[in-house]
Design a protein around this motif. Structure first.
Motif, mmCIF file in Angstrom:
data_model
loop_
_atom_site.group_PDB
_atom_site.id
_atom_site.type_symbol
_atom_site.label_atom_id
_atom_site.label_comp_id
_atom_site.label_asym_id
_atom_site.label_seq_id
_atom_site.Cartn_x
_atom_site.Cartn_y
_atom_site.Cartn_z
ATOM 1 N N LEU A 1 32.340 42.595 25.198
ATOM 2 C CA LEU A 1 33.053 43.734 25.799
ATOM 3 C C LEU A 1 32.594 45.011 25.129
ATOM 4 N N GLU B 1 28.326 38.090 29.661
ATOM 5 C CA GLU B 1 28.429 36.712 29.171
ATOM 6 C C GLU B 1 27.336 36.480 28.140
ATOM 7 N N SER C 1 37.626 38.468 38.586
ATOM 8 C CA SER C 1 36.258 37.965 38.541
ATOM 9 C C SER C 1 36.267 36.589 37.907
ATOM 10 N N VAL C 2 35.194 35.884 38.104
ATOM 11 C CA VAL C 2 35.076 34.570 37.500
ATOM 12 C C VAL C 2 33.885 34.579 36.550
ATOM 13 N N ALA C 3 34.136 34.221 35.298
ATOM 14 C CA ALA C 3 33.061 34.079 34.315
ATOM 15 C C ALA C 3 32.986 32.607 33.966
ATOM 16 N N GLY C 4 31.923 31.943 34.410
ATOM 17 C CA GLY C 4 31.843 30.504 34.178
ATOM 18 C C GLY C 4 33.071 29.867 34.777
ATOM 19 N N GLY C 5 33.834 29.142 33.984
ATOM 20 C CA GLY C 5 35.042 28.516 34.494
ATOM 21 C C GLY C 5 36.272 29.396 34.398
ATOM 22 N N ASN C 6 36.117 30.599 33.841
ATOM 23 C CA ASN C 6 37.284 31.422 33.566
ATOM 24 C C ASN C 6 37.529 32.450 34.629
ATOM 25 N N LEU D 1 40.039 42.453 35.333
ATOM 26 C CA LEU D 1 39.500 43.626 34.653
ATOM 27 C C LEU D 1 40.153 44.875 35.213
ATOM 28 N N ALA E 1 36.922 33.598 25.937
ATOM 29 C CA ALA E 1 37.965 33.392 26.939
ATOM 30 C C ALA E 1 37.838 31.960 27.421
ATOM 31 N N GLU F 1 43.318 37.062 31.290
ATOM 32 C CA GLU F 1 43.005 35.758 31.888
ATOM 33 C C GLU F 1 44.066 35.451 32.938
ATOM 34 N N THR G 1 33.690 48.608 34.621
ATOM 35 C CA THR G 1 34.723 49.459 35.197
ATOM 36 C C THR G 1 34.255 50.896 35.004
ATOM 37 N N LEU H 1 32.402 35.979 25.777
ATOM 38 C CA LEU H 1 32.224 37.252 26.467
ATOM 39 C C LEU H 1 31.886 38.349 25.474
ATOM 40 N N LEU I 1 39.003 35.888 35.310
ATOM 41 C CA LEU I 1 39.362 37.063 34.528
ATOM 42 C C LEU I 1 39.875 38.171 35.431
ATOM 43 N N TRP J 1 30.018 42.797 34.723
ATOM 44 C CA TRP J 1 30.955 43.675 35.423
ATOM 45 C C TRP J 1 31.169 44.962 34.650
ATOM 46 N N VAL K 1 40.859 43.393 29.694
ATOM 47 C CA VAL K 1 40.455 42.103 30.241
ATOM 48 C C VAL K 1 41.606 41.133 30.012
ATOM 49 N N VAL L 1 33.590 46.887 39.275
ATOM 50 C CA VAL L 1 34.691 46.154 39.900
ATOM 51 C C VAL L 1 36.007 46.908 39.934
ATOM 52 N N ALA L 2 36.160 47.920 39.111
ATOM 53 C CA ALA L 2 37.439 48.635 39.096
ATOM 54 C C ALA L 2 37.209 50.034 38.553
ATOM 55 N N ASN M 1 34.443 30.438 27.724
ATOM 56 C CA ASN M 1 33.406 31.448 27.906
ATOM 57 C C ASN M 1 33.324 32.411 26.751
#
Lengths: 352, 352
Positions: free
Chosen positions: A67, A164, B58-63, B67, A60, B164, A107, A65, B65, A105, B162, A140-141, A63
């Protein structure tokens, strides 16, 4: 729901009594599960990055990721060493960890059967929340569905996880080389036996306890001590270490040769397996991993792993070899090398 | 599984006949569902970023996201306008879209009842795969569990997604201001009525069809035409637009005043609702959204939205006002403003 299933209404597909149907072994995590996935699911959902097990890797933006998703239908909901709540969190966290990711995270979906006591639900959620805290992941959800009596069995939890990826990501089964050592992080088969005994009230005293728990520390230890020499790593869930090694054999083209006497099995699991006619190599663990490590660092990796409290019984249980008589073989205490069949058909269902 | 549920084995919680139990309305998506979530789930899984519905950010690094997760237990599996497979994909894609994200990856868990014809499973998976292609998302991982006859009803699909996040992310219900306009993107209640009619074989000819489908284009249109003036956006699923507006009323402290004659309802949905004693405002859509838009750009947003084929009947159906007699009110064709109660208790179950 009585005799009429929901698919029978308005079903646009002709179904005769002779039509192939889903059977319990399709869910056992072994040969029939793989056939269902490779022949029915994969051709529809596309090949990479779809993964049979563990976690898919995606990118992403900048990043990387991982899943994953797991459906948890364990019966009974509570068993020595764990319950549906903690098992659901650890299962997904562990899939992310062995894929090379730091779990972040989750769900959590709930399918609840009408009539479930609220106190039972609360106890399961308490346990899931505690497991999430222990693994430093955030739930988170979620989603909540209630189905009528007889359309579920108590409670199913479905978790999905995002992690990550951190370097070096284990290169995976295709990178395993002849000579690589197989390390198991603890006694095998404890989870499956614990659930079977709890479900059938077999009267063992003390009842065998599940190894259900996070493998984060075990994975960190191996990644730290073996670095890029850590080829592949997996939690030995449905189908046990036999299922993991059969999958690795397909992916690597090698044979995995096990030494029976080196495989750690607790006395209670051994006793229960003898009574039930099971082989612990086919029985699920839920907090125990198998790893393939280059030979030059296997002794050090094992030593470091054994320093962890949960891994005192970790052992090197076999090696990768050029493809021989069978994808997986085992040398029993007194005897020659024998093929170890792929698990198929023994209905160890609803253990996770 | 007969009379003994799995929670009764080894249950560590005392359960008396008088213990509170989960009932079908707990899964209806309205008041009891919210109580279950806010009183039982949220205190355990922590507050933000846990979300009641749609997607967590949520934030993953600079991304950044988003969920989300959904359990799909619709009965029957096939209904006019859709089926379990496409519904599962669109449901999760839509949750991501209305949260301000571009949907990217899905996971898909299957809980299959023993005995399900393979052809039924294949048909559902074909439909899910086609829906994923249509939405340009990739199904990257899955899990398969088989449970014995009577421990599920045919097939449940559980998707997690997921996405962005892309700017400007709608600021959400707390940012709604008095005077903001409520836009609905099409006729309401079509999905719930289609499933109810299919399940009960009510003999309508033609059978009412679900609106099950992606809302990606609708959301894009609104985001483009309203920009930062788009306050909040939601797909009106379980509990219908009434449930959405009641949630927004809690989050914003405002009253949402609807004009009955402005709300698009198809003739077949109106007819079925009259026959069944339902109000279309409480019945689920699965491809129709509600949006709150600042008044100065509402006409333009509506005009752009109506250019989409699926949204020809889009309409402004009410406005946000300072909190008045009730969180949600409706002015019927001939009459004064009346409170619109929060949905609770009407068991429109297993429609998604």
């Amino acid at each position: 729901m009585g005799a009429i299933s929901s698919w029978q209404w308005n079903c646009p597909v002709e179904v005769s009594p002779a039509s192939p149907r889903i059977t319990l072994p399709h869910g056992e995590g072994a040969r029939l599960t793989r056939r269902l996935i490779t022949e029915t699911i994969l051709p529809r959902f596309g090949t990479p990055p779809f993964v049979l097990s563990d976690a898919a890797h995606s990118v992403a933006g900048g990043n990387r990721l991982a899943l994953t998703s797991d459906c948890h239908t364990v019966s009974p909901l509570f068993f020595p060493g764990g319950d549906l709540g903690s098992l659901s969190v650890y299962g997904t966290v562990n899939d992310l960890a062995v894929s090379g990711a730091v779990p972040r995270w989750l769900t959590c979906g709930l399918i609840i059967e009408e009539g479930l006591p609220l106190s039972v639900l609360e106890r399961i959620l308490d346990s899931a929340a505690e497991a999430a805290r222990r693994c430093r992941v955030t739930i988170v959800a979620g989603d909540t569905k209630v189905v009528p009596r007889g359309a579920a069995d108590g409670l199913y939890l479905i978790t999905a996880g995002v992690g990550e990826l951190t370097d070096p990501v284990p290169t995976g089964p295709p990178s395993i080389r002849p000579g690589d050592c197989l390390i198991v992080s603890g006694p095998v088969g404890r989870h499956g036996i614990a659930v079977l005994c709890a479900r059938n009230d077999l009267g063992f005293d003390p009842a065998p306890a599940s190894d259900s728990g996070p493998v984060l520390d075990q994975v960190s230890s191996l990644r730290l001590s073996a670095g890029t020499q850590l080829r592949a790593i997996r939690d030995a869930t449905r189908g046990g270490i036999s299922a993991v090694l059969h999958e690795w054999a397909i992916d690597s083209g090698l044979t995995f040769a096990l030494q029976d006497t080196d495989i750690p099995v607790t006395d209670d699991v051994r006793g229960a397996c003898e009574l039930l006619g099971l082989d612990p190599l086919y029985v699920a663990s839920e907090g125990t991993i198998v790893a393939a490590v280059a030979p030059e660092c296997s002794a050090r990796a094992l030593r470091e792993l054994q320093k962890l409290e949960a891994c005192a019984a970790a052992a090197i249980i076999g090696t990768a070899e050029p493809r021989g008589i069978s994808p997986v073989t085992i040398r029993r205490a007194f005897g020659s090398e024998q093929p170890l069949d792929e698990p198929s058909g023994a209905p160890l269902i609803r253990i996770c």
